[in-house]
Design a protein around this motif. Structure first.
Motif, PDB file in Angstrom:
ATOM      1  N   ASP A 180      45.822  40.178   1.742  1.00  0.00           N
ATOM      2  CA  ASP A 180      46.299  41.307   0.943  1.00  0.00           C
ATOM      3  C   ASP A 180      45.176  42.318   0.699  1.00  0.00           C
ATOM      4  OD1 ASP A 180      48.801  40.172   0.841  1.00  0.00           O
ATOM      5  OD2 ASP A 180      48.593  39.408  -1.209  1.00  0.00           O
ATOM      6  N   GLY A 181      43.927  41.823   0.679  1.00  0.00           N
ATOM      7  CA  GLY A 181      42.784  42.696   0.456  1.00  0.00           C
ATOM      8  C   GLY A 181      42.266  43.366   1.717  1.00  0.00           C
ATOM      9  N   GLY A 182      42.959  43.143   2.835  1.00  0.00           N
ATOM     10  CA  GLY A 182      42.589  43.820   4.067  1.00  0.00           C
ATOM     11  C   GLY A 182      41.535  43.124   4.898  1.00  0.00           C
ATOM     12  N   ALA A 183      41.391  41.820   4.755  1.00  0.00           N
ATOM     13  CA  ALA A 183      40.329  41.084   5.458  1.00  0.00           C
ATOM     14  C   ALA A 183      40.411  41.223   6.965  1.00  0.00           C
ATOM     15  CB  ALA A 183      40.368  39.607   5.068  1.00  0.00           C
ATOM     16  N   VAL A 184      41.616  41.366   7.508  1.00  0.00           N
ATOM     17  CA  VAL A 184      41.769  41.509   8.964  1.00  0.00           C
ATOM     18  C   VAL A 184      42.375  42.856   9.337  1.00  0.00           C
ATOM     19  CG1 VAL A 184      42.015  39.007   9.221  1.00  0.00           C
ATOM     20  CG2 VAL A 184      44.076  40.443   9.096  1.00  0.00           C
ATOM     21  N   GLY A 185      42.546  43.732   8.371  1.00  0.00           N
ATOM     22  CA  GLY A 185      43.219  44.992   8.627  1.00  0.00           C
ATOM     23  C   GLY A 185      44.717  44.787   8.722  1.00  0.00           C
ATOM     24  N   GLU A 186      45.373  45.515   9.604  1.00  0.00           N
ATOM     25  CA  GLU A 186      46.814  45.346   9.791  1.00  0.00           C
ATOM     26  C   GLU A 186      47.071  44.112  10.652  1.00  0.00           C
ATOM     27  OE1 GLU A 186      50.579  47.596  11.959  1.00  0.00           O
ATOM     28  OE2 GLU A 186      48.670  48.653  11.666  1.00  0.00           O
ATOM     29  N   PRO A 187      47.852  43.126  10.170  1.00  0.00           N
ATOM     30  CA  PRO A 187      48.108  41.920  10.960  1.00  0.00           C
ATOM     31  C   PRO A 187      48.845  42.242  12.257  1.00  0.00           C
ATOM     32  CG  PRO A 187      48.695  41.576   8.655  1.00  0.00           C
ATOM     33  CD  PRO A 187      48.441  43.041   8.830  1.00  0.00           C
ATOM     34  N   LEU A 188      48.410  41.573  13.331  1.00  0.00           N
ATOM     35  CA  LEU A 188      49.039  41.749  14.637  1.00  0.00           C
ATOM     36  C   LEU A 188      49.648  40.453  15.172  1.00  0.00           C
ATOM     37  CD1 LEU A 188      46.241  43.912  16.333  1.00  0.00           C
ATOM     38  CD2 LEU A 188      48.405  44.725  15.355  1.00  0.00           C
ATOM     39  N   VAL A 189      48.915  39.335  14.995  1.00  0.00           N
ATOM     40  CA  VAL A 189      49.342  38.051  15.549  1.00  0.00           C
ATOM     41  C   VAL A 189      49.035  36.940  14.552  1.00  0.00           C
ATOM     42  CG1 VAL A 189      49.106  36.388  17.435  1.00  0.00           C
ATOM     43  CG2 VAL A 189      48.873  38.836  17.900  1.00  0.00           C
TER      44      VAL A 189
END
Length: 353
Positions: free
Chosen positions: A154-163
């Motif tokens: 939720d805090g953006g650790a991976v940016g926008e989820p893709l997979v």
């Protein structure tokens, strides 16, 4: 859908009458994890253990308390039992959970809740009609590890989820293991396969659609020994799931996004004394985050007892139960089936977990 552990943990109030449990079945999971956890908790009490073999019930009660009962029906007739924990082979979950609900008991069932979608619907309808709480015991959801993961995402650790990718596999067991019996609801999908699927739903808020699946079918036993599934969320996140009865031990999930990757290598069966670890990689930099040990079985029992005590909204929870069952049935019903050689004998050197 949210990870249950993201809520503030529910404490069972000791000043209230304890939630009195009866146990149906003397499975290893009850002996090793559930009943030791229940024994350590305040606000809950083990009243009785039922088995078709009285000697087994007596052995359990000698260790954990309660009275031994011969036969499951007799336990359901006990007025001093408020809630039933069903630890039977998968094919027996639906009939005995249904009878427990009809007897006015709240019910906690080891996964899978049932082996067919129609059976899950019947159980949910009974619980709704009778104002009872019903849950499928995915205890891993109550470990604070997954709440921490959710917070990072939720805090953006991976940016926008893709997979989202997840796998759960275990080494072969002895040939007489009930997991290998088709008549008892055996097979990898209904066992280890349910965990990656439930995790995907917990971390992706959108509904998931099945795109395709594969099951490897044991030529002799006529159960699936493993497989994979590809799903997709409405906003385009791919979901890759793998499960197996033929592998070295693996229990993992990962989220890959536009800015990084988050990985949990021990996601579903953490011992109560093990520190959990989350690895976050972003643009060549890696960070490892430790999460203190937690008995996830105790946390699951606390949550169940708290939901009963506080009369939480079962209708919301019932949607999670139904969606899980719908996707499991879709994975099975639409799978490309490949017949494979019978499962090899267990190798005692290849232990896992």
């Amino acid at each position: 859908m949210t990870v249950h552990a993201s809520r503030k943990p529910v404490n069972v109030r000791t000043k209230s009458p304890p939630l009195r449990f009866g146990v149906l079945g003397c499975a290893d999971i009850a002996w090793k994890r559930t009943l030791p956890a229940l024994r350590r908790l305040s606000g809950v009490k083990l009243v009785a253990v039922a088995s078709r073999d009285r000697a087994k019930a007596k052995r359990f009660c000698a260790e954990f308390g309660g009275v031994p009962v011969t036969g499951y029906a007799e336990l359901l007739e006990m007025p001093e039992v408020d809630a039933v924990y069903v630890a039977l082979p998968a094919a027996l979950h639906h009939p005995w959970a249904l009878r427990a609900l009809e007897a006015g008991k709240h019910v906690m069932v080891e996964k899978p809740l049932a082996t067919r979608l129609g059976q899950t619907r019947e159980l949910v309808e009974q619980a709704l009609d009778r104002g009872l709480w019903l849950t499928e015991n995915f205890s891993f959801l109550h470990h604070p590890l997954h709440a921490r993961v959710r917070s990072l995402l939720d805090g953006g650790a991976v940016g926008e989820p893709l997979v989202f990718a997840s796998a759960f596999g275990i080494p072969p067991r002895s040939g007489d293991d009930i997991r290998y019996r088709a008549d008892l609801g055996g097979g990898a999908l209904l066992d280890v396969g349910t965990y990656p699927l439930r995790a995907a739903q917990a971390f992706l808020d959108a509904e998931l659609d099945l795109l395709g699946s594969v099951l490897r079918i044991d030529r002799e036993r006529q159960i699936d020994l493993g497989g994979s599934a590809l799903l997709c969320s409405a906003d385009g996140v791919s979901v890759e799931l793998t499960f197996s009865f033929q592998s070295s031990y693996r229990s993992t999930y990962a989220m890959w996004g536009t800015e990084g990757r988050l990985t949990v290598e021990r996601g579903f069966s953490l011992p109560g004394d093990m520190t959990a670890r989350i690895r976050v990689e972003r643009q060549g930099r890696a960070e490892e985050i430790a999460v203190p040990p937690c008995d996830q079985f105790a946390a699951a029992i606390r949550a169940f007892a708290g939901a009963v005590r506080d009369q939480e909204d079962f209708k919301a929870h019932s949607r999670d139960l139904l969606r899980q069952a719908e996707l499991v049935e879709a994975i099975s019903g639409r799978a490309h089936r490949v017949t494979v050689s019978p499962l090899a004998a267990a190798d005692p050197r290849n232990s896992g977990g």
